[in-house]
Design a protein around this motif. Structure first.
Motif, PDB file in Angstrom:
ATOM      1  N   ASP A   1      -1.719  -0.446   6.100  1.00 38.68           N
ATOM      2  CA  ASP A   1      -0.964  -1.472   6.684  1.00 38.68           C
ATOM      3  C   ASP A   1      -0.454  -2.138   6.044  1.00 38.68           C
ATOM      4  OD1 ASP A   1       0.315  -3.227   8.192  1.00 38.68           O
ATOM      5  OD2 ASP A   1      -0.893  -4.415   8.806  1.00 38.68           O
TER       6      ASP A   1
ATOM      7  N   PRO B   1       6.250  -1.529  13.160  1.00 42.68           N
ATOM      8  CA  PRO B   1       4.678  -0.834  13.720  1.00 42.68           C
ATOM      9  C   PRO B   1       4.992   0.837  14.105  1.00 42.68           C
ATOM     10  CG  PRO B   1       5.325  -3.147  14.960  1.00 42.68           C
ATOM     11  CD  PRO B   1       6.652  -2.762  13.678  1.00 42.68           C
TER      12      PRO B   1
ATOM     13  N   SER C   1      -4.736   4.314   7.375  1.00 39.35           N
ATOM     14  CA  SER C   1      -4.800   3.182   7.426  1.00 39.35           C
ATOM     15  C   SER C   1      -4.366   2.188   7.041  1.00 39.35           C
ATOM     16  CB  SER C   1      -6.741   3.435   6.850  1.00 39.35           C
ATOM     17  OG  SER C   1      -6.492   3.782   5.507  1.00 39.35           O
TER      18      SER C   1
END
Length: 251
Positions: free
Chosen positions: A143, A148, A141
């Motif tokens: 970031d 990406p 979770s």
């Protein structure tokens, strides 16, 4: 200025990643081990957290070129340096995320960190910073603001290079066939180790470096019955599958 400085383009995946505070730390503490891993077909990489701008000798530009030359001798697949200020390595969330972004690209199975106590604050801070970044890197979770495509990744093993720590190592790595190459990688840092007036009272004379570094490696080699070795500490208990295959003779 870019967060990661490297003449090797983007980080590439490697099985072993050595993380150190300064350019030339890896060469001193685990360069022989990286050489041995390379000789066995294991891919390796190096991440320096700072760029050497606060050093007594040499500029950041000089040390970047020297680090590149040393990395080629060590045969690593990639080497980069973060933009954390030299002399101000701090275990902050921002710095942990910088490491996470590299960890998720290199995706090492093994991370080598400095031992967690020592004379230089940058060194022992790197141990805690590196450990916590390895943990965060595995959080799905989280970031980290990276590519990406760089999925979460947590290394399997964290080792601490303990050559300058007054502790009994968990194990040593036989670097006997690679001792000369290790020395060449260290001496690639001419701004640091060539004889010069600047810093003369702080640095070991060039003619003594070989004797000192070889003597330390010889000491750790004797502990395990080999000629030259580098020491490491692991916090976990070791696991043995076959008592008849445990190396190092007892008597």
């Amino acid at each position: 200025m870019a967060e990661v400085e490297s003449s090797w383009a983007q980080p590439v995946e490697a099985e072993v990643l050595a993380i150190a505070a300064h350019r030339d730390d890896v060469e001193q503490t685990c360069g022989g081990t990286l050489l041995k891993m390379r000789s066995q077909g294991v891919t390796t990489a190096i991440l320096d957290l700072t760029r050497g701008e606060a050093g007594t000798r040499g500029s950041a530009v000089e040390r970047a070129a020297e680090a590149d030359a040393a990395a080629k001798i060590l045969g690593v697949s990639w080497r980069g340096a973060l933009d954390i200020p030299d002399g101000r390595v701090e275990n902050t969330y921002e710095n942990r995320l910088k490491l996470v972004r590299v960890l998720r690209q290199v995706r090492p199975r093994v991370v080598i960190l400095p031992y967690w106590t020592g004379r230089h604050p940058d060194h022992y801070t790197t141990a805690g910073l590196g450990y916590e970044a390895c943990f965060l890197s595995g959080l799905a979770s989280l970031d980290a603001g990276s590519d990406p495509g760089a999925a979460p990744h947590r290394p399997f093993k964290i080792l601490y290079a303990s050559l300058y720590a007054d502790v009994r190592p968990s194990f040593v790595v036989d670097i006997t066939p690679h001792i000369e190459e290790r020395h060449r990688s260290l001496m690639a840092y001419t701004s640091q180790y060539a004889n010069q007036e600047r810093g003369g009272g702080l640095f070991v004379p060039e003619e003594e470096i070989r004797e000192r570094t070889f003597s330390v490696a010889r000491h750790y080699g004797l502990l395990a019955g080999v000629r030259y070795a580098e020491p490491f500490v692991q916090k976990e208990i070791g696991l043995v599958e076959d008592l008849t295959l445990i190396p190092v003779q007892s008597l």
